[in-house]
Motif scaffolding. Structure first.
Motif, PDB file in Angstrom:
ATOM      1  N   ILE A 542      -4.409  22.470  26.321  1.00 31.91           N
ATOM      2  CA  ILE A 542      -3.977  22.250  24.922  1.00 31.91           C
ATOM      3  C   ILE A 542      -4.510  21.226  24.241  1.00 31.91           C
ATOM      4  O   ILE A 542      -4.195  20.587  22.992  1.00 31.91           O
ATOM      5  N   GLU A 543      -5.499  20.567  24.859  1.00 28.55           N
ATOM      6  CA  GLU A 543      -6.335  19.648  24.498  1.00 28.55           C
ATOM      7  C   GLU A 543      -6.669  19.715  22.993  1.00 28.55           C
ATOM      8  O   GLU A 543      -6.886  18.637  22.173  1.00 28.55           O
ATOM      9  N   SER A 544      -7.401  20.874  22.677  1.00 25.65           N
ATOM     10  CA  SER A 544      -7.819  20.919  21.501  1.00 25.65           C
ATOM     11  C   SER A 544      -6.902  21.389  20.284  1.00 25.65           C
ATOM     12  O   SER A 544      -7.351  21.667  19.120  1.00 25.65           O
ATOM     13  N   ALA A 545      -5.559  21.404  20.777  1.00 28.84           N
ATOM     14  CA  ALA A 545      -4.693  21.819  19.562  1.00 28.84           C
ATOM     15  C   ALA A 545      -4.494  20.856  18.461  1.00 28.84           C
ATOM     16  O   ALA A 545      -4.927  19.601  18.586  1.00 28.84           O
ATOM     17  N   ASP A 546      -4.269  21.268  17.296  1.00 25.83           N
ATOM     18  CA  ASP A 546      -4.229  20.469  15.944  1.00 25.83           C
ATOM     19  C   ASP A 546      -3.307  19.438  16.211  1.00 25.83           C
ATOM     20  O   ASP A 546      -3.439  18.217  15.807  1.00 25.83           O
ATOM     21  N   GLU A 547      -2.139  19.545  16.799  1.00 25.29           N
ATOM     22  CA  GLU A 547      -1.054  18.816  16.939  1.00 25.29           C
ATOM     23  C   GLU A 547      -0.250  18.874  18.237  1.00 25.29           C
ATOM     24  O   GLU A 547      -0.033  20.177  18.614  1.00 25.29           O
ATOM     25  N   ILE A 548       0.155  17.884  19.096  1.00 25.66           N
ATOM     26  CA  ILE A 548       0.741  18.052  20.318  1.00 25.66           C
ATOM     27  C   ILE A 548       2.146  17.277  19.891  1.00 25.66           C
ATOM     28  O   ILE A 548       2.079  16.302  19.667  1.00 25.66           O
ATOM     29  N   VAL A 549       2.974  17.860  20.232  1.00 23.56           N
ATOM     30  CA  VAL A 549       4.413  17.513  20.098  1.00 23.56           C
ATOM     31  C   VAL A 549       5.326  17.476  21.543  1.00 23.56           C
ATOM     32  O   VAL A 549       5.240  18.291  22.069  1.00 23.56           O
ATOM     33  N   VAL A 550       5.801  16.398  21.693  1.00 21.14           N
ATOM     34  CA  VAL A 550       6.320  16.014  23.003  1.00 21.14           C
ATOM     35  C   VAL A 550       7.647  16.290  23.028  1.00 21.14           C
ATOM     36  O   VAL A 550       8.253  15.436  22.026  1.00 21.14           O
ATOM     37  N   MET A 551       8.405  17.093  23.485  1.00 22.26           N
ATOM     38  CA  MET A 551       9.937  17.123  23.120  1.00 22.26           C
ATOM     39  C   MET A 551      10.589  16.573  24.745  1.00 22.26           C
ATOM     40  O   MET A 551      10.111  16.562  25.687  1.00 22.26           O
ATOM     41  N   ASP A 552      11.898  16.078  24.344  1.00 19.07           N
ATOM     42  CA  ASP A 552      12.567  15.741  25.447  1.00 19.07           C
ATOM     43  C   ASP A 552      14.022  15.607  25.081  1.00 19.07           C
ATOM     44  O   ASP A 552      14.554  15.119  23.664  1.00 19.07           O
ATOM     45  N   LYS A 553      15.022  16.312  25.743  1.00 20.58           N
ATOM     46  CA  LYS A 553      16.396  16.499  25.515  1.00 20.58           C
ATOM     47  C   LYS A 553      16.562  16.982  24.137  1.00 20.58           C
ATOM     48  O   LYS A 553      17.474  16.356  23.371  1.00 20.58           O
TER      49      LYS A 553
END
Ligand code: ADP
Length: 583
Positions: A542-553
C-alpha cells in the motif's frame, strides 16, 4: 406473533391460514371427504340396530338381505373419502410447507447482518429443514386423523344421544375431565416439542461445525472432542423425544380408562328397570357399540395430538423468524454509476451485541478514484469500518455519504451495486468458474466479458490447465482451488461487476511471491479509476496509496502518505519497522 400468544393453537392457525388460503378449494374438499369418512364409520354402528331389531328380533329377512349391499356401498364411499381427504390434504400441506420454507429462506436474505452474528447457522438451517417438515406432518397426517376421527366421535355421540339421551348425559360428566387431560398433555407436548426443535438445531450445528472445520479437527486430533460434543446434543434429542413418548404413552391409557369408567357407569345405569324398559335390544347394542367405537378414534386422537402439537410448536418457531425485523431499507433514491466520492462523517458505531463502541468518531474522505489504505493492529476496527459502507450495520451517529448522498437515503440494492468487495475469505459457490465470476450478474453478461475479466485478473493461466477451462466445477466452496487462485477469481468477479467503489480486505496476505505478484498486478488493474478502501496487513502493498490511515482502538491516530508517515516516525513508522524487522 407476540410472546403472549406463544405456542397457542388458535393464533398459530390464524397465522397459517394465509398459507392455506390459495389452496382452500382442495382444503374444503379434504374436510368434506373426512367428514364423509368419519360419518360412515359411525353409520356402520348405527346399521346394527335395524339388523337386530328388525332382522333378528322380528325375523324380517329383507332387512338382512339389504345389509350386504349397504355394507359394500358404505365401504366404497369410505374408501373414496379416505383417498380424497388424504390426497387433497397432502397436496395442500406440501404447498404450505413449500411456501413456508421459501418464506424463511427469503427472510434470511433480508435480515440484517447482526442477526447472523449471534446465531449458529446450524440452528438457522434446522428451521428451514426440520421445523417446516414438522408443520407439514402436523398439517397432513395428523390433521387428517384429527378431523376424520373428530367427525367419527361427533357422529357417534350424536347417535348415542339420539338413542337415549338419559344414558348419554354421562358424557357431560366425563367430557370435561377428558378435555382437561387433553389440554394438559397438549401443553406438555408443545413444550417438549420446542425442546426437540432446539435439540435438533444443536445436532445440525454440531455436524455443520465439524464438517466445516473437518481438516482442523483432524489436524488437531479433535475427533474425540467432536464425537463427545455430538454425543451430548444427540443424546439430548433422544431424551426430549423420550419425554414426548412418555407423555404420549401416559395420555392414551389415561383417556381410555376415563372412557371405560363412563362405559361402566352407563352399563350400571342401564341395569335399572326403568331405564332398561325404555330400550330396545338394538338401541342398547348401538349405545354400547358406539361407546366402544369411541375408543379407537379417541386413541388415535390422543396419539396424533403429539404430532399436531409438534407442528404448532414448529410453526411458532418458523413464525418467530418471519417476525424478525428486517434490515432497514427505507432509502428510495438510487445511484447509477456514481463517481465514488466516499465520506465517513464522524462515524460512531457499536456492534448490536456489545456495549463499547468499536468506532469512535471516524472522519475520513476517500475522493473519487483515489485509494485509501487502512492499517493498524488487528482489532483496531478496520474491517468494521469497511463493512459500514455497504450498510451491513446501522451507525450510532454520524453519517456516510457517497457522492454527497447519505447512504441511508439510498436503496440497499442500489448502494451495494456500486461496491465490489474482494476479501481474504473468498466465498465460491458450487458452480463453474465462469459462473462464479459472473455471480449474480444479470444475463446480459457475455462470455467474452467473463473471459476478459478472467484474463485481467490472471485467472486464465491456471484455468487453461484445467480440463474444462472456465467451465470446470470448483466444488463446494471452491475446495479444489488454492487460496491464491480463489482470490484471483474474486478479483475477476469484481472486475466484471465494474463497480466504482472497491473494498479490498487484506487481499494479499499469506501468498507465495509468484501468486502475490499476479494478484497485485490484477489488483492494480482493478483499482484503476476506482475509489478503493484497502485494508492491508502487508505495508509493502500500500506504499503507493494516496492516503494511509492508521487506526487504533476504533480511532484514527495518524494519516498521510507513505513518505510523510515514515518521516514522522509515529505509529506507522513503528508498524513498518516491525514488518521489516520480521522480514
Ligand atoms: P480489524 O479489522 O482492525 O482487525 P475488526 O473491525 O474486525 O478489526 O474488529 C474491531 C473490534 O470489533 C474487535 O474488538 C472485534 O472483537 C469487534 N467485533 C468484530 N466483529 C464483531 C461482531 N460481529 N460483533 C461484535 N464485535 C465485533
Amino acid at each position: 406473533m407476540s410472546e403472549k400468544n406463544s405456542g397457542q393453537v388458535w393464533p398459530t392457525f390464524q397465522r397459517l391460514w394465509p398459507y392455506v388460503r390459495p389452496y382452500k378449494l382442495a382444503f374444503v374438499a379434504a374436510v368434506i371427504a373426512m367428514a364423509v369418512y368419519g360419518s360412515v364409520d359411525a353409520a356402520m354402528i348405527y346399521l346394527v340396530k335395524p339388523l337386530i331389531d328388525n332382522g333378528l328380533a322380528e325375523g324380517n329377512a329383507s332387512a338382512l338381505r339389504w345389509a350386504p349391499l349397504i355394507i359394500i356401498g358404505l365401504f366404497v364411499v369410505r374408501g373414496l373419502g379416505n383417498f380424497v381427504s388424504t390426497y387433497c390434504l397432502a397436496w395442500v400441506s406440501q404447498h404450505v410447507v413449500r411456501s413456508m420454507r421459501q418464506a424463511v429462506f427469503e427472510k434470511y436474505l433480508r435480515l440484517p447482518v447482526s442477526y447472523f452474528d449471534t446465531r449458529s447457522s446450524g440452528d438457522l438451517i434446522s428451521k428451514v429443514t426440520y421445523d417446516t417438515e414438522q408443520v407439514s406432518r402436523a398439517s397432513s397426517s395428523a390433521l387428517v386423523s384429527m378431523v376424520r376421527d373428530g367427525f367419527t366421535v361427533i357422529a357417534l355421540l350424536f347417535i348415542m344421544f339420539w338413542e337415549s339421551w338419559q344414558l348419554s348425559t354421562i358424557f357431560f360428566l366425563v367430557g370435561p375431565v377428558v378435555a382437561w387431560v387433553i389440554a394438559l398433555v397438549s401443553r406438555r407436548f408443545r413444550k417438549v416439542s420446542k425442546n426437540i426443535q432446539a435439540a435438533m438445531g444443536g445436532v445440525t450445528s454440531a455436524t455443520e461445525q465439524m464438517l466445516k472445520g473437518h481438516k482442523n479437527v483432524l489436524a488437531f486430533g479433535g475427533q474425540t472432542l467432536e464425537a463427545e460434543r455430538f454425543d451430548k446434543v444427540n443424546n439430548r434429542t433422544r431424551q426430549q423425544n423420550m419425554k414426548l413418548a412418555a407423555a404420549q404413552a401416559i395420555s392414551q391409557p389415561a383417556i381410555q380408562i376415563l372412557g371405560a369408567m363412563a362405559l361402566a357407569v352407563v352399563l350400571f345405569v342401564a341395569s335399572f328397570d326403568s331405564v332398561l324398559s325404555n330400550l330396545t335390544p338394538g338401541s342398547f347394542v348401538v349405545i354400547i357399540g358406539a361407546m366402544m367405537g369411541l375408543m379407537t378414534p379417541v386413541r388415535h386422537l390422543t396419539k396424533v395430538n403429539a404430532e399436531f402439537q409438534r407442528g404448532i410448536a414448529a410453526a411458532h418457531s418458523v413464525f418467530s423468524v418471519l417476525d424478525e425485523v428486517e434490515a432497514a431499507d427505507e432509502g428510495k433514491k438510487t445511484l447509477n454509476q456514481c463517481r465514488g466520492d466516499v465520506h465517513f462523517d464522524q462515524v460512531v458505531f457499536t456492534y448490536p451485541n456489545s456495549e463499547e463502541p468499536v468506532l469512535k468518531g471516524i472522519e475520513l474522505a476517500v475522493p473519487a478514484g483515489r485509494t485509501v489504505a487502512l492499517v493498524g493492529r488487528s482489532g483496531s476496527g478496520k474491517t468494521t469500518l469497511s463493512s459500514l459502507l455497504p450498510r451491513f450495520y446501522e451507525l450510532d451517529s454520524g453519517r456516510i455519504t457517497v457522492d454527497g448522498q447519505d447512504i441511508k437515503e439510498l436503496s440497499l440494492s442500489s448502494l451495494r451495486s456500486q461496491i465490489a468487495t474482494v476479501s481474504q475469505q473468498v466465498v465460491l459457490f458450487n458452480d463453474t468458474i465462469a459462473n462464479n465470476i459472473a455471480y449474480a450478474c444479470d444475463s446480459s453478461v457475455t462470455r467474452a466479458q467473463i473471459e476478459a475479466a478472467a484474463e485481467a485478473a490472471h485467472v486464465m493461466p491456471f484455468v487453461n490447465d484445467l480440463p474444462e477451462g472456465l467451465d470446470t466445477l470448483v466444488g463446494e466452496d471452491g475446495v479444489l482451488l488454492s487460496g491464491g487462485q480463489r482470490q484471483r477469481i474474486a478479483i475477476a468477479r469484481a472486475i466484471l461487476r465494474d463497480a466504482p467503489i472497491l473494498i479490498l480486505d487484506e487481499a494479499t496476505s499469506a501468498l507465495d511471491t509468484e501468486s502475490e505478484r499476479a494478484i497485485q498486478s490484477a489488483l492494480d488493474r482493478l483499482q484503476q479509476g476506482r475509489t478503493s478502501l484497502v485494508i492491508a496487513h502487508r505495508l509493502s502493498t500500500i506504499e503507493s496509496a494516496d492516503e494511509i490511515v492508521v487506526m487504533d482502538k476504533g480511532a484514527i491516530v495518524e494519516r498521510g502518505d507513505h513518505k510523510t508517515l515514515l518521516a514522522a516516525g509515529g505509529a506507522y513508522a513503528q508498524l513498518h519497522q516491525m514488518q521489516f524487522g520480521e522480514n
